[in-house]
Write a protein that holds these residues in place. Sequence first.
Motif, PDB file in Angstrom:
ATOM      1  N   GLY A 138       0.714  -1.303   0.129  1.00  0.00           N
ATOM      2  CA  GLY A 138      -0.025  -0.055   0.064  1.00  0.00           C
ATOM      3  C   GLY A 138       0.775   1.357   0.079  1.00  0.00           C
ATOM      4  O   GLY A 138       1.908   1.244   0.572  1.00  0.00           O
ATOM      5  N   ASP A 139       0.330   2.312  -0.747  1.00  0.00           N
ATOM      6  CA  ASP A 139       0.903   3.429  -0.753  1.00  0.00           C
ATOM      7  C   ASP A 139       0.182   4.661  -0.293  1.00  0.00           C
ATOM      8  O   ASP A 139      -1.025   4.766  -0.550  1.00  0.00           O
ATOM      9  CB  ASP A 139       1.231   4.148  -2.248  1.00  0.00           C
ATOM     10  N   VAL A 140       0.718   5.388   0.685  1.00  0.00           N
ATOM     11  CA  VAL A 140      -0.394   6.352   1.441  1.00  0.00           C
ATOM     12  C   VAL A 140       0.351   7.688   1.258  1.00  0.00           C
ATOM     13  O   VAL A 140       1.411   7.848   1.791  1.00  0.00           O
ATOM     14  CB  VAL A 140      -0.476   5.881   3.195  1.00  0.00           C
ATOM     15  N   TYR A 141      -0.302   8.706   0.887  1.00  0.00           N
ATOM     16  CA  TYR A 141      -0.038  10.020   0.811  1.00  0.00           C
ATOM     17  C   TYR A 141      -0.884  10.760   1.557  1.00  0.00           C
ATOM     18  O   TYR A 141      -2.316  10.921   1.413  1.00  0.00           O
ATOM     19  CB  TYR A 141       0.064  10.692  -0.556  1.00  0.00           C
ATOM     20  N   VAL A 142      -0.387  11.805   2.515  1.00  0.00           N
ATOM     21  CA  VAL A 142      -1.026  12.683   3.255  1.00  0.00           C
ATOM     22  C   VAL A 142      -0.460  13.933   3.153  1.00  0.00           C
ATOM     23  O   VAL A 142       0.655  14.208   3.429  1.00  0.00           O
ATOM     24  CB  VAL A 142      -1.227  12.017   4.849  1.00  0.00           C
ATOM     25  N   ASN A 143      -1.338  15.019   2.908  1.00  0.00           N
ATOM     26  CA  ASN A 143      -0.656  16.315   2.871  1.00  0.00           C
ATOM     27  C   ASN A 143      -1.025  17.126   4.311  1.00  0.00           C
ATOM     28  O   ASN A 143      -2.192  16.893   4.633  1.00  0.00           O
ATOM     29  CB  ASN A 143      -1.440  17.094   1.946  1.00  0.00           C
ATOM     30  N   LEU A 144      -0.303  17.918   4.770  1.00  0.00           N
ATOM     31  CA  LEU A 144      -0.155  17.922   6.366  1.00  0.00           C
ATOM     32  C   LEU A 144      -1.143  19.200   6.552  1.00  0.00           C
ATOM     33  O   LEU A 144      -1.831  19.636   7.615  1.00  0.00           O
ATOM     34  CB  LEU A 144       1.321  18.566   6.834  1.00  0.00           C
ATOM     35  N   PHE A 145      -1.524  19.898   5.138  1.00  0.00           N
ATOM     36  CA  PHE A 145      -2.477  20.883   5.244  1.00  0.00           C
ATOM     37  C   PHE A 145      -3.707  20.404   5.897  1.00  0.00           C
ATOM     38  O   PHE A 145      -4.761  20.778   6.576  1.00  0.00           O
ATOM     39  CB  PHE A 145      -2.784  21.421   4.165  1.00  0.00           C
ATOM     40  N   ALA A 146      -4.240  19.032   5.405  1.00  0.00           N
ATOM     41  CA  ALA A 146      -5.482  18.411   5.738  1.00  0.00           C
ATOM     42  C   ALA A 146      -5.605  18.163   7.274  1.00  0.00           C
ATOM     43  O   ALA A 146      -6.681  18.104   7.926  1.00  0.00           O
ATOM     44  CB  ALA A 146      -5.714  17.158   4.834  1.00  0.00           C
TER      45      ALA A 146
END
Length: 219
Positions: A138-146
């Motif tokens: 699995g690949d997970v991307y989170v933008n810290l803005f959210a």
Amino acid sequence: MVEIIESKKSRLNISSDDFLSLCKSHPKVHIDFGTGDGMFALRRARKIENELVIGLDADRDSLAVGATKAAKKPAKGGASNVRFVCANALDLPEDFTQPVADTFSINFPWGSLLDVTVLADEDFLNGIKKCLKDKAIGDVYVNLFALQDSETLRTNHLPEITAETLESHVKPLWEKAGFKWHEHQFFASGEKVDVASTWASRLTKGSGRATVYWKVEVL
Ligand SMILES: C[S@@+](CC[C@H](N)C(=O)[O-])C[C@H]1O[C@@H](n2cnc3c(N)ncnc32)[C@H](O)[C@@H]1O
């Protein structure tokens, strides 16, 4: 029943058996949780023709955008190996209890999906694990803005995600839930992130905040 969105006006409910047969008729299956308008799923399906790509989201209208494009002829950007499923990723339908997927992605989640991803919520991870094969990547991307808007994360006292807190909080929780942690990486604000989704470009270019990526594997 699995609810497949075909366009803004058309949806199809298929049985568990039909859903399983559909998955089994492809050598590989990828699930994109929180797919939004499904552009990542559609682009992936165009690129990897022998894979079934399932774009899953709770929002029917967003899914209809990708589904309408996918229904076009291949020469016009369509793809027959992608399906758009309307479901709550935190409460997957019973039909998602068979391990069908070889790979999965969670790209730029917000709302409840963001909370359970960052907090490695046990129920959520156990739920998605049911439809993932052993060793699924699995690949997970989170933008810290959210993260700054998440009431749940504040309530749970999740600190700002930094290299240190990713190691001390997020990684051990995913590992506890039965995922091997392969790697992680921070992308500075504005730095190019190679994810072909709609929100990847919006958030990485426009949010002014860094993005964190991690790769995991089902143990
Ligand atoms: C910022 S958008 C990202 C969409 C897409 N992955 C992209 O990168 O363009 C976040 C998506 O997460 C979906 N989402 C949030 N909570 C969810 C849940 N519990 N189940 C399914 N989808 C959810 C929203 O409907 C929304 O489409």
